[in-house]
Write a protein that holds these residues in place. Structure first.
Motif, PDB file in Angstrom:
ATOM      1  N   LEU A   1       0.824  -1.204   0.000  1.00 36.65           N
ATOM      2  CA  LEU A   1       0.000   0.000   0.000  1.00 36.65           C
ATOM      3  C   LEU A   1       0.868   1.268   0.000  1.00 36.65           C
ATOM      4  O   LEU A   1       0.639   2.214  -0.765  1.00 36.65           O
ATOM      5  N   LEU A   2       1.877   1.260   0.862  1.00 38.92           N
ATOM      6  CA  LEU A   2       2.759   2.440   0.933  1.00 38.92           C
ATOM      7  C   LEU A   2       3.485   2.636  -0.392  1.00 38.92           C
ATOM      8  O   LEU A   2       3.665   3.763  -0.878  1.00 38.92           O
ATOM      9  N   TRP A   3       3.905   1.557  -0.957  1.00 38.99           N
ATOM     10  CA  TRP A   3       4.646   1.641  -2.229  1.00 38.99           C
ATOM     11  C   TRP A   3       3.759   2.206  -3.336  1.00 38.99           C
ATOM     12  O   TRP A   3       4.110   3.174  -4.005  1.00 38.99           O
ATOM     13  N   ILE A   4       2.597   1.609  -3.496  1.00 38.02           N
ATOM     14  CA  ILE A   4       1.722   2.047  -4.601  1.00 38.02           C
ATOM     15  C   ILE A   4       1.272   3.502  -4.391  1.00 38.02           C
ATOM     16  O   ILE A   4       1.100   4.261  -5.353  1.00 38.02           O
ATOM     17  N   ALA A   5       1.132   3.892  -3.099  1.00 37.06           N
ATOM     18  CA  ALA A   5       0.665   5.258  -2.828  1.00 37.06           C
ATOM     19  C   ALA A   5       1.736   6.291  -3.172  1.00 37.06           C
ATOM     20  O   ALA A   5       1.425   7.416  -3.560  1.00 37.06           O
ATOM     21  N   GLY A   6       2.998   5.901  -3.045  1.00 40.68           N
ATOM     22  CA  GLY A   6       4.049   6.899  -3.201  1.00 40.68           C
ATOM     23  C   GLY A   6       4.845   6.773  -4.489  1.00 40.68           C
ATOM     24  O   GLY A   6       5.772   7.545  -4.724  1.00 40.68           O
ATOM     25  N   ASP A   7       4.544   5.786  -5.311  1.00 38.85           N
ATOM     26  CA  ASP A   7       5.391   5.561  -6.482  1.00 38.85           C
ATOM     27  C   ASP A   7       4.540   5.477  -7.743  1.00 38.85           C
ATOM     28  O   ASP A   7       3.879   4.470  -8.001  1.00 38.85           O
ATOM     29  N   PRO A   8       4.565   6.517  -8.595  1.00 37.96           N
ATOM     30  CA  PRO A   8       3.754   6.484  -9.825  1.00 37.96           C
ATOM     31  C   PRO A   8       4.233   5.400 -10.791  1.00 37.96           C
ATOM     32  O   PRO A   8       3.518   5.024 -11.718  1.00 37.96           O
ATOM     33  N   LEU A   9       5.468   4.899 -10.557  1.00 36.65           N
ATOM     34  CA  LEU A   9       6.000   3.884 -11.484  1.00 36.65           C
ATOM     35  C   LEU A   9       5.775   2.453 -10.974  1.00 36.65           C
ATOM     36  O   LEU A   9       6.413   1.508 -11.430  1.00 36.65           O
ATOM     37  N   TYR A  10       4.848   2.323 -10.016  1.00 33.94           N
ATOM     38  CA  TYR A  10       4.598   1.030  -9.371  1.00 33.94           C
ATOM     39  C   TYR A  10       4.466  -0.109 -10.396  1.00 33.94           C
ATOM     40  O   TYR A  10       5.142  -1.134 -10.306  1.00 33.94           O
ATOM     41  N   ILE A  11       3.623   0.121 -11.410  1.00 29.61           N
ATOM     42  CA  ILE A  11       3.355  -0.980 -12.353  1.00 29.61           C
ATOM     43  C   ILE A  11       4.581  -1.276 -13.201  1.00 29.61           C
ATOM     44  O   ILE A  11       4.997  -2.436 -13.343  1.00 29.61           O
ATOM     45  N   SER A  12       5.178  -0.235 -13.740  1.00 29.43           N
ATOM     46  CA  SER A  12       6.305  -0.503 -14.639  1.00 29.43           C
ATOM     47  C   SER A  12       7.466  -1.139 -13.883  1.00 29.43           C
ATOM     48  O   SER A  12       8.188  -1.987 -14.402  1.00 29.43           O
ATOM     49  N   ARG A  13       7.636  -0.747 -12.617  1.00 31.21           N
ATOM     50  CA  ARG A  13       8.716  -1.369 -11.841  1.00 31.21           C
ATOM     51  C   ARG A  13       8.420  -2.853 -11.612  1.00 31.21           C
ATOM     52  O   ARG A  13       9.319  -3.690 -11.685  1.00 31.21           O
ATOM     53  N   LEU A  14       7.124  -3.173 -11.324  1.00 37.06           N
ATOM     54  CA  LEU A  14       6.800  -4.575 -11.065  1.00 37.06           C
ATOM     55  C   LEU A  14       6.864  -5.413 -12.341  1.00 37.06           C
ATOM     56  O   LEU A  14       7.384  -6.541 -12.322  1.00 37.06           O
TER      57      LEU A  14
END
Ligand code: SF4
Ligand code: SF4
Lengths: 538, 302
Positions: free
Chosen positions: B185-198
Motif C-alpha cells: 500500500l505504501l509503495w503504490i501510494a508513493g510511487d507512480p512507477l509502481y506498475i512498470s517497476r513490477l
C-alpha cells in the motif's frame, strides 16, 4: 487448578497438568428447558462419582466416567502405557494400519484454521453452557499437537511455533481417552467447517488408536458389543434359538392383536429381501419387527430373516471405535446374504446399522446391494398395494432424523413423505433433516449407563433433542398427558429417547411417547380392525 | 544476476515444490472408507435438502447423473464468499472475507502483471486499460488485505473463543500478511512507477540483466512476498488448495462400490497389507493380511 466453567477458557496445554478434575458443569450452566421442565429444583440430580471410582479410576476429566480406565499400578506401567500410546499414534498415520481413514484424517490434522466456526453447532458444547473441554475442536487440537510433535515434527521448534506445543504424559492420555467418549460422532460440526475438517472423524480416530493399539475402549461397545456379537450372534446375547423363540412369540402376539396372520420367514433361499434388524428391537420394541413382518407380507414381498450367527443382528458397534471389528461384522452380514442368495439386504430401523453396512462397509467388501427400510417403506406405502386410513394417526407426530441416516447417508425425504401422508398432525422439529441434532445417544452412548454416565448423556448430551421435542409440541398442552408421538426410526435413538422421557417423567407429565415409523404405517392400515398403537402399553 | 535474483528463484522453487509435494502426498494416499457428509451438491434435485440417491428403492439399478453445475456453484460461493463462515460464524465473516478477498484480488493483479511482463519481454508495451485494472486490483487488494489482517489479528487476540487456540504461528501469519499489504500500500501510494517497476521486475526475473529497478519499499514488499512463498507450503494456510481434497475426496465423495467398479481392485490391494496394531483382539502379527484378520480370526478373542 479449579474446574473449568464456561467463564474460564481452558488452554490446551493445561490438559497435561495433574489436577483433581479439569471440567465441571453446574446445573445452572445448562441451557434451560422450556416449561414444564424449566424448574431447576425439579430436575433430576446429577449423581456424583463415588469416592471409590475416583480413587481407583482415571476420573480427572469431568463429572462423569465412560471408560473408567484403572489408574496404572506403578510408574513402570504408566511408562508402558505412554509408549503404547506413542506407538499407536504412529500407526494411526500408516497405510498398513489405517488405510481406511488415512487421507481424511491427515487432511483434518494438517489444515484446521482454528477459526472456531464449527463450535456453536455442537449440541454437547452448547448445552453444557459452552464448557471449554466439550468444544468440538478441543480434543482435535490435542491430537493435532501430538501429531505434529511425534509423527510430523519437521524442523526443531517449527511445529510448536506453528501449531502450539503440548506435553505428553499419562494425565493427558487418560483424559483424552475419556474425552473421546464425550462426542457422539454426529458430525454436525463437520458440516459447518468451511475447510472440510471433521472433528467427528478425529474423535473416531482417537477411539480407534486406543482400541486397536491399547485395547482401551468402552465395555458396552467391545466386550458386550462386537466381541459378544461375533461369538454368540448378537450384542444382546441372544443365540439363534432364543431369537427364533422371541420372534415366534412376537408373531403370535401380532396375530392376536391385529387379526392378521403374521409369520416371520427364516432362512428362505432366493428371497427378494433379507431383513436385518437391530436385534435390540426384538427385545426392547417387539412391535417393530412384528409390524415389519405384517407389512412386508401385506405388500406381497418375498422376504426372510437369517438365523445364522450375526445374521439376525444388524448392530455393528465397530463403526464407533474399531475398523477391524466393524469389518468382521460386516463380512458376516455379506456372507450370510450371499449364502441365502437374496436380491438385497434391507436394513431395519437402525441408523448406525444402515451407515455401517450400507455405506462404510461398501469399501470393505463388494456385496449384495443394501437399502434402508425408509426407502422400502415409502415404496410400499405409495405403491397402492395396501389401503391406508391416515385418520387413525390423528395425534401430534414429530420426526427425529437419526444422524447416520440423514447426515451420513442423505436419507431424508422417504420417511417424511410417509409421515406427511399418514400422520395428519405431523410437524417438523427445527432444525431438521440434514441439519438435525443428535439424540445424544449416538456413537453407542444410548446403551451406556455405567457409573453416572447416564446422568451426563441425558442432562447434557440429550438436552438439545429433548428441548427440540418439547418445542415441536409447543402448540399442544405439555402439561396434559394427551398422547404425542416422536417418530424415531432408529433403535439407538429410541433407546436414548426412552431414557430421556423416563428421566424427565415426560410420558406422565406431557404424554410424550416414542416409536418407529413402521408402527405408524401399520397403525393406519385399513385391514386392521382397530388401530394398532396402544398408548397404555407403549 | 544479483543475490536478489537467486533468492527470488529459490523462493519460487520452494513454493512450487512444496505445493506439488503436498498435492502428491495427499493424492497418493490410499482410497478410504466412504465418509461423505450431506448435503452433497452434485445430488441432482436433492442437494437442496441434503438428500441422496440412497433415498430411492433399488437405487443401484437407477442411472445417476451428477449435477456438476450445482457443485460448481457451491464451490464458488464457498471460495469467493466464504458462505460457510457467513452461515455458521457471522461475527468472524467480515474479517476473514476481507482478508481472503484481498488475497484473491492480489492474485488477480499478479496474473495481469505476469501478462504485462510477457508483453514487455516480447517488445510490446502495457496497454493503458490493463494498467488501470492492475492498479485498481492492487489498491483494493492491499486495502482489503490489510483491513482483513488487522481485523483478524484483533479477533485472534481479543475474542476468547479464538484466543485459547492461538499459536505463535497464527499471529505471525497475520502479521506477515499485514506487512505484505502495508508495504504494498505504501509503495503504490508513493510511487507512480509502481506498475512498470513490477512488470520490469518480472521481466528481469525471466531474462536476468543487471539489478532490479525497485525502490526500498519495493524491495521490502517483494522480499516479504518471497518469504511468504517459502513459508506458505509448510503451514495450515495450504487449506487454500487442499480444500479441493477435503471436499472432493471426502465430503462429497460418494462413489459406490458396485460390481464392475474400479474401486474393488484398489480395495483388494489395500486389504492385502499386514497391519501391526498391538491390541490382542486384532490378532495382527505384521504378516497376516488385513483381509485375513477380518475374515479368519477374531470371533473368540476379547
Ligand atoms: S475444524 Fe474447521 S471450523 Fe473448526 S476451527 Fe478448524 S477450520 Fe475452523
Ligand atoms: S461430532 Fe457432534 S458431538 Fe462431536 S464434536 Fe462434532 S458436533 Fe459435537
Amino acid at each position: 487448578m479449579s474446574p473449568t466453567t464456561r467463564k474460564e477458557p481452558r488452554r490446551i496445554k493445561d490438559m497435561s497438568l495433574p489436577s483433581e478434575q479439569v471440567a465441571h458443569v453446574e446445573p445452572q450452566d445448562l441451557v434451560p428447558l422450556p416449561p414444564p421442565y424449566d424448574k431447576l429444583e425439579e430436575q433430576p440430580r446429577f449423581k456424583p462419582l463415588s469416592d471409590d471410582s475416583r480413587a481407583k479410576l482415571e476420573a480427572s476429566l469431568d463429572d462423569t466416567l465412560c471408560i473408567g480406565c484403572p489408574k496404572p499400578a506403578s510408574k513402570e506401567e504408566e511408562e508402558r502405557l505412554i509408549q503404547a500410546f506413542i506407538s499407536g499414534l504412529h500407526k494411526l498415520f500408516t497405510k498398513e494400519n489405517n488405510w481406511t481413514f488415512l487421507q481424511p484424517l491427515t487432511l483434518s490434522m494438517e489444515h484446521c484454521a482454528r477459526c472456531q466456526t464449527c463450535v456453536d453447532d455442537c449440541p454437547v458444547y452448547e448445552e453444557s453452557g459452552k464448557n471449554e473441554v466439550y468444544r468440538p475442536t478441543y480434543r482435535s487440537e490435542i491430537l493435532r499437537r501430538l501429531y505434529f510433535k511425534y509423527v510430523k515434527p519437521g524442523l526443531p521448534g517449527f511445529q510448536t511455533f506453528q501449531n502450539g506445543g503440548i506435553e505428553l504424559n499419562w494425565t493427558l492420555i487418560s483424559r483424552l481417552l475419556e474425552l473421546s467418549y464425550r462426542c457422539t460422532l454426529c458430525r454436525r460440526c463437520a458440516q459447518s467447517c468451511p475447510i472440510g475438517v471433521d472433528n467427528g472423524l478425529i474423535t473416531h480416530e482417537i477411539r480407534k488408536l486406543f482400541s486397536s493399539e491399547m485395547g482401551l475402549t468402552a465395555k458396552d461397545l467391545h466386550e458386550k458389543g462386537t466381541v459378544q456379537q461375533l461369538a454368540v450372534g448378537s450384542s444382546t446375547g441372544m443365540i439363534p434359538v432364543v431369537v427364533k423363540d422371541n420372534i415366534e412369540f412376537i408373531d403370535e402376539d401380532m396375530t392376536d392383536r391385529t387379526g392378521i396372520k403374521v409369520e416371520t420367514k427364516w432362512d428362505v433361499e432366493g428371497a427378494e429381501v433379507l431383513l436385518l434388524h437391530n436385534a435390540g428391537e426384538i427385545l426392547a420394541w417387539p412391535d417393530n419387527p412384528g409390524c415389519f413382518a405384517l407389512l412386508l407380507d401385506a405388500a406381497g414381498i418375498s422376504w426372510t430373516m437369517s438365523s445364522d450367527l450375526v445374521g439376525y443382528d444388524g448392530v455393528n458397534y465397530g463403526l464407533f471405535y474399531d475398523d477391524v471389528q466393524l469389518a468382521r461384522i460386516a463380512y458376516r452380514h455379506f456372507e450370510i446374504a450371499k449364502k441365502l442368495k437374496v436380491k438385497k439386504i434391507v436394513m431395519g430401523e437402525c441408523g448406525h446399522e444402515s451407515k455401517a453396512l450400507g455405506v462404510i462397509a461398501d469399501r470393505v467388501f463388494q456385496g449384495i446391494p443394501r437399502e434402508t427400510a425408509m426407502t422400502l417403506m415409502a415404496d410400499i406405502v405409495f405403491s397402492g398395494r395396501i389401503k391406508f386410513d391416515p385418520s387413525r394417526n390423528d395425534f401430534p407426530v414429530t420426526l427425529h432424523d437419526p444422524c447416520n441416516l440423514a447426515r451420513a447417508m442423505g436419507v431424508i425425504e422417504p420417511q417424511r413423505k410417509v409421515l406427511r401422508y399418514l400422520a395428519p398432525r405431523f410437524r417438523e422439529m427445527h432444525p431438521h433433516g440434514v441439519r438435525n441434532y443428535c439424540c445424544g445417544g449416538g456413537s453407542g452412548f444410548a446403551i451406556m449407563s455405567q457409573f453416572n454416565f447416564q446422568d451426563w448423556r441425558l442432562q447434557i448430551n440429550g438436552r438439545r433433542k429433548f428441548r427440540q421435542i418439547l418445542e415441536a409440541f409447543q402448540d399442544t398442552d405439555l402439561t396434559s398427558n394427551d398422547p404425542k408421538y416422536v417418530c424415531a426410526p432408529c433403535s439407538n435413538c429410541k433407546g436414548q429417547i426412552r431414557d430421556l422421557f423416563d428421566y424427565y417423567g415426560a410420558k406422565e407429565k406431557s404424554g410424550l411417547h416414542y416409536g418407529g415409523l413402521v408402527e405408524l404405517v401399520v397403525n393406519a392400515m385399513v385391514d386392521l380392525k382397530e388401530p394398532f398403537i396402544n398408548w397404555e402399553i407403549m | 544476476m544479483t543475490v536478489f535474483h537467486i533468492l527470488a528463484y529459490a523462493s519460487l522453487l520452494v513454493l512450487g515444490a512444496g505445493v506439488i509435494a503436498r498435492i502428491l502426498r495427499l493424492a497418493s494416499m490410499p482410497l478410504h472408507l466412504r465418509w461423505e457428509l450431506y448435503p452433497v451438491p452434485h445430488e441432482r434435485g436433492r442437494a437442496g435438502y441434503g438428500g441422496s440417491r440412497l433415498e430411492e428403492v433399488n437405487w443401484w439399478t437407477k442411472s445417476h447423473r451428477a449435477d456438476h453445475v450445482t457443485e460448481l456453484r457451491t464451490m464458488l460461493m464457498e471460495i469467493l464468499l466464504l458462505k460457510g463462515v457467513w452461515e455458521h460464524n457471522r461475527p468472524l465473516w467480515l474479517s476473514t472475507f476481507t482478508l481472503h478477498f484481498g488475497l484473491y484480488l492480489l492474485i488477480g493483479e499478479a496474473a495481469l502483471l505476469v501478462l504485462g511482463g510477457l508483453l514487455i519481454l516480447t517488445g510490446g508495451a502495457l496497454p493503458q486499460a490493463l494498467g488501470a485494472v492492475i492498479l485498481a486490483l492492487a489498491w483494493a487488494g492491499y486495502l482489503m488485505g490489510l483491513a482483513g489482517s488487522v481485523l483478524m489479528l484483533g479477533r485472534r487476540l481479543f475474542d476468547p473463543k479464538l484466543r485459547a487456540f492461538n499459536s505463535s504461528g497464527h499471529l505471525f501469519n497475520l502479521l506477515l500478511l499485514g506487512a505484505i499489504h502495508a508495504t504494498g500500500l505504501l509503495w503504490i501510494a508513493g510511487d507512480p512507477l509502481y506498475i512498470s517497476r513490477l512488470t520490469g521486475f518480472l521481466a528481469g526475473l525471466a531474462a536476468p540483466a543487471g539489478p532490479f529497478n525497485l525502490p526500498m519499499l519495493g524491495y521490502w514488499h517483494v522480499g516479504l512476498v518471497l518469504f511468504f512463498f517459502v513459508y506458505f507450503p509448510f503451514t495450515h494456510m495450504t487449506h487454500a488448495f487442499v480444500k479441493y481434497f477435503t471436499y472432493h475426496n471426502v465430503r462429497w465423495e460418494d462413489e459406490p462400490n458396485l460390481p464392475g467398479s474400479r474401486l474393488q481392485e484398489k480395495i483388494v490391494r489395500l486389504e492385502s497389507q499386514a497391519p501391526t496394531w498391538a491390541a490382542p483382539h486384532i490378532g495382527a502379527d505384521g504378516k497376516k493380511t488385513w483381509v485375513d484378520i477380518v475374515t479368519k480370526t477374531g470371533e473368540e478373542k476379547s
